[in-house]
Design an enzyme around this catalytic site. Structure first.
Site, mmCIF file in Angstrom:
data_model
loop_
_atom_site.group_PDB
_atom_site.id
_atom_site.type_symbol
_atom_site.label_atom_id
_atom_site.label_comp_id
_atom_site.label_asym_id
_atom_site.label_seq_id
_atom_site.Cartn_x
_atom_site.Cartn_y
_atom_site.Cartn_z
ATOM 1 N N GLY A 113 59.988 46.232 41.777
ATOM 2 C CA GLY A 113 60.128 45.346 42.957
ATOM 3 C C GLY A 113 60.227 44.078 42.362
ATOM 4 N N THR A 156 52.560 49.570 39.892
ATOM 5 C CA THR A 156 51.585 48.968 39.108
ATOM 6 C C THR A 156 50.440 49.564 38.793
ATOM 7 O OG1 THR A 156 50.976 48.400 41.622
ATOM 8 C CG2 THR A 156 51.993 46.622 40.461
ATOM 9 N N ALA A 176 47.614 41.048 44.568
ATOM 10 C CA ALA A 176 46.552 41.085 45.482
ATOM 11 C C ALA A 176 46.226 42.301 46.135
ATOM 12 C CB ALA A 176 47.010 40.051 46.636
ATOM 13 N N ARG A 196 36.933 41.915 36.823
ATOM 14 C CA ARG A 196 36.607 43.218 36.338
ATOM 15 C C ARG A 196 37.956 43.954 36.300
ATOM 16 N NH1 ARG A 196 32.641 47.700 38.565
ATOM 17 N NH2 ARG A 196 33.159 47.097 40.747
ATOM 18 N N ILE A 197 38.135 44.652 35.026
ATOM 19 C CA ILE A 197 39.255 45.468 34.966
ATOM 20 C C ILE A 197 39.104 47.036 35.400
ATOM 21 C CG2 ILE A 197 41.146 46.254 33.286
ATOM 22 C CD1 ILE A 197 41.244 43.438 33.949
ATOM 23 N N ASN A 231 41.277 49.638 35.603
ATOM 24 C CA ASN A 231 41.689 50.757 34.828
ATOM 25 C C ASN A 231 42.517 50.076 33.565
ATOM 26 O OD1 ASN A 231 43.444 52.306 33.503
ATOM 27 N ND2 ASN A 231 43.814 53.693 35.263
ATOM 28 N N LYS A 242 40.082 40.345 40.479
ATOM 29 C CA LYS A 242 41.259 39.201 40.454
ATOM 30 C C LYS A 242 42.795 39.703 40.783
ATOM 31 C CE LYS A 242 38.332 35.179 39.010
ATOM 32 N NZ LYS A 242 38.304 34.519 37.817
ATOM 33 N N GLY A 249 48.657 41.612 38.012
ATOM 34 C CA GLY A 249 50.352 41.854 38.026
ATOM 35 C C GLY A 249 51.089 40.574 37.453
ATOM 36 N N GLU A 250 50.642 39.399 37.528
ATOM 37 C CA GLU A 250 51.549 38.538 37.128
ATOM 38 C C GLU A 250 51.132 37.385 36.184
ATOM 39 O OE1 GLU A 250 53.461 37.328 41.553
ATOM 40 O OE2 GLU A 250 51.406 37.993 41.398
#
Lengths: 161, 745
Positions: free
Chosen positions: B246, B474, B514, B635-636, B638, B708, B711-712
């Protein structure tokens, strides 16, 4: 139109025999997707520019969007749906999952079919050569690193025949 | 069985098998029975009117079912507002086939519907249109004098205008001992997800439709269809279980949806409309921008004054805005600032958010300006960033909920080997290649939208979650399953995250990095609610060992509830369900950001990118040989899918800096390279050594999960880092993207 007579075309797709009555302007890609419901093969441009439609025709990787179905009368076609054997994933399919070699998944069938064809060609010896010979398959999500990692793992491990 | 906690584990995508075997179905792949195929016809002029339409050649064609143009289109909603989707900018939304007016080249002006795809495509070439052409403007740089302040509307909430000036920029700049100024220009870009826009509309009768749509927001498409065609919301179901990319292009319903629904309702038939690749260049895009920057510092390298004035492009009918010029003061504590943002209305389709909209374009200019300033100060570019590092947000004076940017700088610099850099441009060489090192900072917002999730505990003791969000690649489905697993104490195998369906509880469209926080936080909230119900039910069982136990002394572990003090004493979910004789336990909950708490803080993700380029001395060809990006995004969940997001973003950064550009012919008012052969994106051979670091960033304020979004942010710093590396390699500042070899010859 002069072209609106159908031609009976025999295709062996993923081990099953089909006789299709197709108009000569129907691409192999559209025949697979629309007539045989094998939608795993993707349309990304319809102009041979993105590689998403790559299938194996008589063992060689071809762009099914630039191939008319009637041209492949009598051929053996393998699509992404025919790569796994009896639920057993091909080593490259497993490596794609393990290396996260895709995101949206839309280019993935073409990458895998192209990758299998490329490995069989035996022309690529280094990582750079693998990347070069896979460069006809675009990935807009930017999964290149995972894709080439997966291919290198399978190439070095053998077992892709 | 997977082990818990799942959060933090590099789980492979749960839908991986479907994607590698071809069984994942995308919008244009539902081959329902009696399907008709639509093909769109697009305007060949840029502005004017359609004066005549000749469809006689098409009508004679066997297999053609219908032709729709503005002359015969069925009536749709009267009010512009009814066409406004959730992401509509201020203005008057474009209504396909509304009247005879042409507003941009490639505007959809007809739909041909036929019994097969090939006939529809052929028929689309046979309709003859006559036009009355009018003068148009499509170039940004040649029309800067027409700039205006962006209109305000609902969308302004998410995209506020730049903050008012601070101090006295002009005075500070004119007195400053060290100053730099430059203009930056950016080309148009098109998202070009590899899957082309498609909608398969299943006509269910009596005003009911089931629609497989390519979108980033199932509910957005559902509301649009219901509003425009006067259908009940509950009668329109939009499904998008798999979306072939997308990048923002699916934040608004695209015109194939309107076309397919119109034809389906009118013909009372199943209809599919798929766009072709050239049509993928006939709607939203990343706008052209022109940015002028002036930065000044004192002799010690403290940035004292920053001016960032940007002009973007919009259409003649909507005012699409980006946050382009507000970023520098979120990083650098200058006492004097002046930020401006204006738009020029052009005869082009309205732009639409494209991955890190505004941020990547604005930060390219800011971080190149900082590089120039570092050279002017004879200071290391990284040192200049550290010298001007601010723990708080200088633009608001508020603290950040967390900011591990310093760790990003230091860890990425170390991994990259920044200390081996000779600052002198052109000083580092490798064979016949000039070698350059460049670095830049990235910043992006940390959005969270409201989301509602329903959870069901089945009688087998398994969990099913429902939410309308999409997964555009994502890793949303995998990540949401992991969040639920940890909250309820079940392995991933026992959890189903059911999504991509407008019938499911509310989700915003998937944008702005988000969704992980939005849906993730709602999952935590709803599972907590379910846990209360489970405890209550367990306590109510006759002879229950939990009857007199306080809720907080009960834990959830391995698909059971147990005593905290004695985990051996446990009752499985399955047993609970059997004992209470219920087939399922349900909970539904809405969750959103803690607005009251967060208003005292600024929030952002940060990154630092370090890049090595090689530039061929004779040919000027540029190769990004190495790049390291460190990201601070809380925090991540995955690390495997998050890393892929950042790697993909880095490749987008390489693409923006060196490859992609939609070339506009201002005389024709049209894009000249509307295909994937001539619209260049990086191929595998263009990608070399890429590395991702996630800085350890604990954020207990941002939301319950401390996340947070990723993706960008990985894209933002790369274009400037590449441009700065090219300067270091060649001594040439190229401020217009993309940078091609000819600019270096």
């Amino acid at each position: 139109m002069e072209t609106n007579t159908t031609h009976t075309t025999s295709l062996r797709v993923n081990g099953a025999d089909y006789r299709l009555d197709v108009l000569p302007w129907v691409s192999l890609l559209d025949a697979l997707r629309e007539k045989l419901n094998l939608t795993g093969t993707k349309k990304g441009c319809d102009h041979g520019q993105c590689g998403a439609c790559t299938v194996l025709a008589d063992g060689k990787r071809v762009l099914s969007c630039l191939t008319l179905a009637v041209m492949k009368d009598g051929s053996e076609i393998t699509t992404i749906e025919g790569i796994a054997q009896n639920e057993q994933l091909h080593p490259l399919q497993k490596a794609f999952i393990e290396h996260d070699a895709f995101q949206c998944g839309y280019c993935t069938p073409g990458q895998i079919c192209s990758g299998i064809g490329m490995l069989k060609e035996g022309r690529a010896h280094t990582r750079e050569e693998v990347a070069e010979l896979m460069s006809g398959n675009l990935c807009r999500c930017g999964a290149s690193k995972g894709i080439i990692d997966a291919l290198m793992e399978v190439k070095e491990g053998g077992g892709y025949e | 069985m997977t082990k818990l906690p799942s959060i933090g584990q590099p789980v492979s995508r749960l839908e991986g098998r479907q994607k590698v075997t071809g069984s994942a179905k995308y919008a244009g792949e539902y081959n329902v029975s009696d399907l008709l195929y639509g093909y769109v016809v697009n305007s060949t002029i840029t502005k004017g009117k359609i004066t005549a339409i000749d469809t006689s050649a098409v009508k004679a064609l066997k297999g053609v079912e219908a032709i729709f143009t503005h002359e015969n289109r069925p009536s749709t909603a009267w009010f512009d507002l009814q066409y406004a989707d959730m992401d509509a900018p201020p203005g008057t939304v474009f209504k396909p086939l509304h009247d005879n007016k042409i507003k941009f080249n490639g505007q959809p002006i007809a739909l041909v519907v036929a019994q097969d795809f090939e006939t529809a495509r052929y028929a689309a070439t046979l309709i003859k249109f006559e036009y009355e052409e009018e003068a148009f403007i499509t170039g940004l740089v040649t029309n800067l004098d027409k700039a205006h302040e962006p209109k305000k509307g609902l969308a302004t909430m998410l995209k506020p205008p730049p903050p008012p000036p601070v101090g006295d920029f002009e005075k500070a700049y004119s007195c400053a001992p060290v100053k730099v100024a430059a203009q930056y220009t950016h080309a148009t870009e098109h998202h070009n997800p590899l899957e082309m826009y498609a909608s398969t509309v299943v006509y269910e009768g009596k005003g009911k439709l089931t629609i497989y749509d390519k979108t980033q927001g199932t509910i957005n498409s559902q509301l649009f269809v219901a509003n425009v065609f006067g259908l009940h919301y509950k009668d329109v179901r939009v499904l998008s279980p798999f979306v072939g990319g997308g990048f923002g292009s699916g934040l608004r319903p695209q015109y194939q949806l309107f076309m397919a629904v119109m034809a389906s309702l009118e013909l009372k038939h199943n209809v599919r409309v798929t766009l072709d690749r050239s049509q993928m260049f006939t709607f939203g895009h990343r706008p052209q921008t022109v940015q002028n920057l002036r930065f000044a510092a004192d002799a010690e390298g403290n940035v004292t004054a920053m001016n960032h004035s940007g002009i973007g492009e919009t259409s003649s009918y909507e005012d699409y805005a980006e946050i382009l010029t507000s970023w520098s003061h979120m990083l650098y504590p200058a006492k004097n600032t002046l930020f401006e943002y204006d738009l020029v209305s052009l005869d082009l389709p309205t732009p639409i958010d494209m991955r890190a909209p505004g941020g990547v374009s604005g930060m390219h200019a800011i971080e190149c300006m900082m590089d120039e300033l570092a050279y002017e100060l004879k200071m290391d570019p990284l040192e200049l960033r550290l010298k001007n590092y601010s723990e708080t947000d200088p633009s608001t004076g508020k603290p950040y909920t967390s900011k591990a940017l310093k760790q990003c700088y230091l860890e990425a610099a170390e991994k990259f080997g920044w200390d081996k850099r000779n600052p002198q441009p052109g000083s580092m060489q490798r064979g016949n290649k000039l070698v350059g090192y460049g670095m830049a900072t990235g910043i992006w917002d940390a959005y969270q939208f409201p989301a509602r999730v329903q959870v069901i505990l089945t009688k087998e003791g398994k969990l099913i979650l429902h939410n309308a969000t999409t997964d555009i690649g994502t890793g949303t489905m995998t990540v949401m399953t992991q969040v639920a697993a940890d909250e309820i104490g079940l392995p991933l195998e026992d959890i189903t995250f059911d999504y991509g369906d407008s019938k499911k509880p509310f989700s915003m469209f998937q944008g702005g990095s988000a969704i992980t926080s939005s849906t993730g936080v709602a999952i935590v909230a709803v599972v907590k609610e379910l846990k209360k119900k489970i405890i209550k039910k367990a306590k109510g069982i006759k002879g229950s060992p939990f009857s007199d136990i306080k809720d907080e002394d009960i834990i959830f572990k391995d698909g059971a509830i147990a005593l905290r003090s004695n985990p051996e004493l446990a009752l499985s979910f399955k047993d609970i369900m059997t004992l209470i004789k219920e087939t399922e336990l349900k909970a539904k909950k809405m969750a959103g950001p803690d607005v009251l708490k967060l208003k005292n803080y600024s929030k952002a993700t940060h990154s630092a990118s370090f890049v090595e380029v090689e530039v061929d001395k004779e040919l000027g060809t540029i190769t990004v040989t190495r790049a390291v990006t460190a990201v601070a995004a809380g925090r991540i969940i995955n690390p495997k899918t998050a890393r892929s997001q950042v790697l993909g973003s880095m490749i987008w950064g390489i693409s923006k800096a060196l490859h992609e550009e939609t070339i506009l012919d201002e005389n024709l008012g049209k894009y000249m390279n509307a295909n994937l052969g001539e619209y260049h994106i990086p191929v595998h051979a263009d990608i070399h050594d890429l590395d991702v670091i996630f800085a350890d960033e604990k954020d207990e304020l941002i939301n319950e999960l401390g996340i947070k979004g990723v993706g960008e942010i990985g894209l933002v710093a790369i274009p400037a880092a590449i441009a700065n590396a090219i300067y270091h390699a060649t001594g040439k500042r190229i401020n217009s993207l993309p940078i091609h070899f000819d600019a270096l010859l």
